[in-house]
Design a protein around this motif. Structure first.
Motif, mmCIF file in Angstrom:
data_model
loop_
_atom_site.group_PDB
_atom_site.id
_atom_site.type_symbol
_atom_site.label_atom_id
_atom_site.label_comp_id
_atom_site.label_asym_id
_atom_site.label_seq_id
_atom_site.Cartn_x
_atom_site.Cartn_y
_atom_site.Cartn_z
ATOM 1 N N THR A 40 0.839 -1.208 0.000
ATOM 2 C CA THR A 40 0.000 0.000 0.000
ATOM 3 C C THR A 40 0.866 1.246 0.000
ATOM 4 O O THR A 40 2.007 1.235 0.472
ATOM 5 C CB THR A 40 -0.922 0.028 1.226
ATOM 6 O OG1 THR A 40 -0.137 0.029 2.414
ATOM 7 C CG2 THR A 40 -1.863 -1.169 1.229
ATOM 8 N N ARG A 52 -0.008 5.664 0.552
ATOM 9 C CA ARG A 52 -1.027 6.629 0.962
ATOM 10 C C ARG A 52 -0.781 7.968 0.267
ATOM 11 O O ARG A 52 0.350 8.457 0.242
ATOM 12 C CB ARG A 52 -1.011 6.807 2.478
ATOM 13 C CG ARG A 52 -1.460 5.576 3.238
ATOM 14 C CD ARG A 52 -0.979 5.603 4.677
ATOM 15 N NE ARG A 52 -1.492 6.763 5.407
ATOM 16 C CZ ARG A 52 -2.617 6.776 6.106
ATOM 17 N NH1 ARG A 52 -3.359 5.678 6.162
ATOM 18 N NH2 ARG A 52 -2.996 7.857 6.735
ATOM 19 N N GLU A 109 -11.815 12.282 -7.799
ATOM 20 C CA GLU A 109 -12.067 10.874 -8.084
ATOM 21 C C GLU A 109 -10.808 10.240 -8.685
ATOM 22 O O GLU A 109 -9.968 10.924 -9.285
ATOM 23 C CB GLU A 109 -13.252 10.714 -9.045
ATOM 24 C CG GLU A 109 -13.073 11.398 -10.383
ATOM 25 C CD GLU A 109 -14.281 11.203 -11.286
ATOM 26 O OE1 GLU A 109 -15.128 10.357 -10.946
ATOM 27 O OE2 GLU A 109 -14.359 11.885 -12.312
ATOM 28 N N SER A 117 -6.168 -1.206 -6.495
ATOM 29 C CA SER A 117 -7.395 -0.634 -5.945
ATOM 30 C C SER A 117 -7.038 0.604 -5.132
ATOM 31 O O SER A 117 -5.886 0.790 -4.723
ATOM 32 C CB SER A 117 -8.146 -1.648 -5.073
ATOM 33 O OG SER A 117 -7.367 -2.020 -3.953
ATOM 34 N N SER A 177 -8.879 3.415 -2.146
ATOM 35 C CA SER A 177 -9.992 3.683 -1.245
ATOM 36 C C SER A 177 -9.738 5.014 -0.539
ATOM 37 O O SER A 177 -8.665 5.218 0.048
ATOM 38 C CB SER A 177 -10.127 2.555 -0.219
ATOM 39 O OG SER A 177 -11.153 2.840 0.703
ATOM 40 N N PRO A 178 -10.704 5.965 -0.638
ATOM 41 C CA PRO A 178 -11.948 5.909 -1.409
ATOM 42 C C PRO A 178 -11.703 6.341 -2.856
ATOM 43 O O PRO A 178 -10.774 7.103 -3.137
ATOM 44 C CB PRO A 178 -12.841 6.904 -0.682
ATOM 45 C CG PRO A 178 -11.895 7.917 -0.114
ATOM 46 C CD PRO A 178 -10.641 7.176 0.224
ATOM 47 N N GLU A 179 -12.576 5.847 -3.754
ATOM 48 C CA GLU A 179 -12.420 6.213 -5.168
ATOM 49 C C GLU A 179 -12.992 7.600 -5.464
ATOM 50 O O GLU A 179 -12.519 8.284 -6.362
ATOM 51 C CB GLU A 179 -13.104 5.173 -6.058
ATOM 52 C CG GLU A 179 -12.426 3.811 -6.067
ATOM 53 C CD GLU A 179 -13.043 2.880 -7.079
ATOM 54 O OE1 GLU A 179 -13.860 3.368 -7.895
ATOM 55 O OE2 GLU A 179 -12.721 1.685 -7.065
ATOM 56 N N CYS A 205 -6.014 8.918 0.823
ATOM 57 C CA CYS A 205 -6.414 7.798 -0.026
ATOM 58 C C CYS A 205 -5.310 6.737 0.018
ATOM 59 O O CYS A 205 -4.111 7.060 0.017
ATOM 60 C CB CYS A 205 -6.649 8.251 -1.465
ATOM 61 S SG CYS A 205 -7.881 9.562 -1.611
ATOM 62 N N GLU A 206 -5.716 5.482 0.021
ATOM 63 C CA GLU A 206 -4.761 4.371 0.101
ATOM 64 C C GLU A 206 -4.796 3.574 -1.196
ATOM 65 O O GLU A 206 -5.854 3.061 -1.580
ATOM 66 C CB GLU A 206 -5.089 3.478 1.284
ATOM 67 C CG GLU A 206 -4.038 2.414 1.545
ATOM 68 C CD GLU A 206 -4.345 1.599 2.777
ATOM 69 O OE1 GLU A 206 -3.639 1.749 3.782
ATOM 70 O OE2 GLU A 206 -5.318 0.809 2.723
#
Length: 652
Positions: free
Chosen positions: A509, A511, A525, A535, A537-539, A551-552
């Protein structure tokens, strides 16, 4: 006796009360419809006698019967009724001296007022009429002679001590040998001994003109409606006839027509002359007067009428005047005319003079609506002009309209959408001009807004063991969480994010923090492309002023692979975007076991299986060697076994 409970209040009834009901009107019998049998029968001339009318429902009025009641004798009493009346004979004051009118042209009029005063104690009714004393009482008066004199009011009632003004009007329509008449004022109800009437002698003289203009009198010169003289308006006399024009807006053509009557037995030729530029034959082509004569010359036949026509077509200004002269040289007639035109502004307006969008983001489109209202009974075309910005001049194209032009119908409304998309930050004020066809003045619309730019700060948070980062020239700093951060550069720059070596089925991950340093909330977004192992989160998220969101980005490989040039984009709505290049190597861990099989051989079943946990009697040694460059975490998991074998194998 008191009223019953249901009739606590007595019904309102008078002898004039009635009620309306619908009834079926049946056909009238033939015996009642026949005039010979029933002389009072009226026959409808629009209905054939052989046609019978079908029954129909009609509304009829019926008298309301008197409600049932009882007289309470105990409450009966006698009240006196006082009646007051005044009986008096007609008593009045009125000047009965003869009235002589000055010589008056045909189709002209003169008036004279006579005051009738009631000096009695009772109302004084009166009736007025004009008659010829030389004519026999039984002879029928000439209809043309009756129009010489008229009086108003013809009848009425004068209260005691009051007065009424009788206006006698002398308006000859022909030249008579004698215009002597008598005004008679009668007082109905006067006693035989009192004054029943009074008379006033009337006399005048009618003159025949060479021409008569059938044109209504105008108070344009006497009522003060004419613009104040500044030297540009012509001087006119009180004998000048005025022809007024009213144009609804500029560019409209308005025509006024009136007739000239020749009451003589001689025909004559006429022509119209402009006082300033001479006759029409010598008119200059540089004369741009909005007035034009449509009948510049002609011949008026004896006893006939000739229609005159003028046209008014203004293209500028709001008031115009022009002098014309009607000339008939053969009969030595010269009559001055003043043509006065006024431009009335069409009542086409916007429902608001200002549109305030409030706080707006630079690059974001805001929409409001205004309504264009037409209060006139004719349609008008409209269009919006180029914009003029108080801050950026004519180059501003921030305000658009839908529709930008069109036609508004009579007594109609058009809803116009106003879209505002600012390109600069700061206070904005844009003036818009709306042109309406034939409207001399433009409609002004002011558009105001406070525009703010999105001020975001994006940074990449790194782990403590992370090496050199990415974006060249970026300087690490400390995040609120204590981790070092690297500021990210907006597009078109690309920010590299290296996840290093990641084991299969493991998770790596990073950040990314987004801070809002502006005045308005913005939204952002993520777009990660087609790689399903990546992936975030959050998108989609929003950041309020002064706040910070983290966001991660996560990478979960399920097979061996190498990520190179994998794109991810963080886009701020109506703002900038940040491009990321994610790199990673997904590999299986380099862990070597000394043996793949562990064989314990035959073993005895312990009577008490719980004792082997403390002192295992049958053990084997399995050696694990880490040949990787990074430490590994090992978690041993066994396949499911039967309940009897549970706890038989223990790792130490």
């Amino acid at each position: 006796a008191p009223y019953p409970p249901r009739l606590l209040f007595p019904p309102r009834w008078t002898d004039q009360s009635f009620e309306e009901r619908y009834v079926v009107e049946s056909e009238v019998p033939d015996s009642e419809r026949d005039p010979e049998v029933n002389p009072n029968a009226e026959r409808d001339p629009t209905v054939h006698p052989n046609v019978r009318r079908a029954p129909r429902r009609v509304k009829r009025r019926f008298a309301t019967p008197e409600p049932a009641h009882e007289i309470d004798v105990s409450l009966e009493r006698t009240e006196p009724l006082f009646v007051t009346a005044v009986a008096a004979d007609a008593s009045f004051e009125m000047d009965t001296g003869p009235i002589a009118f000055k010589p008056t042209l045909m189709f002209q009029a003169r008036t004279h007022a006579v005051t009738l005063r009631n000096t009695g104690m009772a109302n004084l009714p009166f009736e007025c009429d004009v008659f010829d004393p030389k004519q026999d009482k039984g002879a029928r008066p000439n209809s043309r002679d009756e129009k010489i004199y008229s009086v108003a009011p013809v009848s009425g009632v004068v209260a005691p001590g009051g007065a009424v003004e009788l206006v006698v009007r002398f308006a000859p329509t022909e030249v008579y040998a004698s215009c002597s008449r008598t005004l008679r004022v009668c007082f109905p109800g006067a006693s035989a001994d009192g004054a029943r009437d009074t008379t006033v002698s009337l006399n005048g003289k009618a003159l025949r003109p060479w021409c008569h203009f059938d044109l209504a009198e105008s108070d344009y010169l006497t009522s003060g409606r004419r613009p104040a003289g500044d030297g540009s308006l012509p001087e006119v006399s009180s004998a000048t006839k005025v022809v007024q024009f009213a144009s609804l807006g500029l560019g409209a053509r308005v025509a006024r027509r009136f007739e000239v009557l020749n009451p003589t037995s001689e025909a004559y030729e006429f022509f119209w002359e402009k006082t300033s530029n001479g006759s029409f034959r010598a008119e200059s082509e540089r004369d741009h007067s909005p007035f034009r004569c449509l009948t510049p010359r002609g011949v008026v036949a004896p006893g006939k009428r000739y229609e005159m026509a003028f046209e008014y077509a203004p293209f500028e200004g709001d008031a115009h005047e022009r002098l014309f002269t009607f000339r008939a040289p053969s009969v030595n007639v010269s009559v001055p005319f003043l043509l006065a035109g006024a431009v009335t502004e069409p009542r086409v307006t916007l429902d608001t003079a200002c549109v305030n969008f409030g706080k707006c983001l630079v690059g974001a489109t805001r929409r409001e609506s205004v309504t264009l209202v037409n209060h006139e009974s004719v349609p008008f075309k409209f269009s919006f002009e180029n914009l003029v910005s108080a801050a950026y001049g004519d180059n501003s194209r921030e305000v658009t309209f839908d529709p930008p032009s069109g036609t508004i119908g009579p007594l109609g409304e058009v809803s116009i959408a106003v879209a505002y998309k600012p390109t600069h930050e700061g206070s904005r004020s844009v003036n818009v001009a709306l042109n309406v066809d034939r409207k001399p003045n433009k409609i002004r619309l002011n558009v105001k807004a406070e525009t703010y730019a999105i001020r975001e700060a994006c940074a990449l948070e790194q782990d403590a063991d992370y090496g050199q980062s990415v974006a060249r020239g970026a300087l690490p700093s400390a995040a609120p969480s204590g981790r070092p951060t690297i500021a990210l550069a907006p597009a078109p720059a690309r920010n590299a994010v290296s996840l290093g070596r990641v084991c299969v089925d493991d998770v790596a991950t990073r950040r990314v923090s987004v801070a809002n340093e502006g005045e308005l909330t913005f939204e952002a977004e993520w777009s990660l492309g087609l790689n399903s192992r990546l992936s975030v989160s959050p998108e989609y998220f929003s950041v309020a002023p002064g706040e910070r969101r983290v966001c991660e980005i996560a990478y979960r490989p399920n097979r061996t692979e190498t990520l190179r040039e994998s794109d991810a984009v963080l886009t701020v709505v109506n703002g900038r975007s940040y491009a990321f290049v994610i790199e990673a190597d997904a590999r299986k861990p380099l862990l070597v076991f000394s043996s793949r099989d562990v064989v314990f051989g035959p073993a005895l079943i312990e009577a008490n299986s719980s004792k082997h946990q403390n002192a295992p009697k049958n053990a084997r040694v399995l050696t694990l060697t880490n040949q990787d460059s990074s430490p590994l975490t090992v978690d041993c998991a066994f396949d499911s076994v039967g309940d009897d074998d549970a706890g038989a194998v223990v790792l130490v």
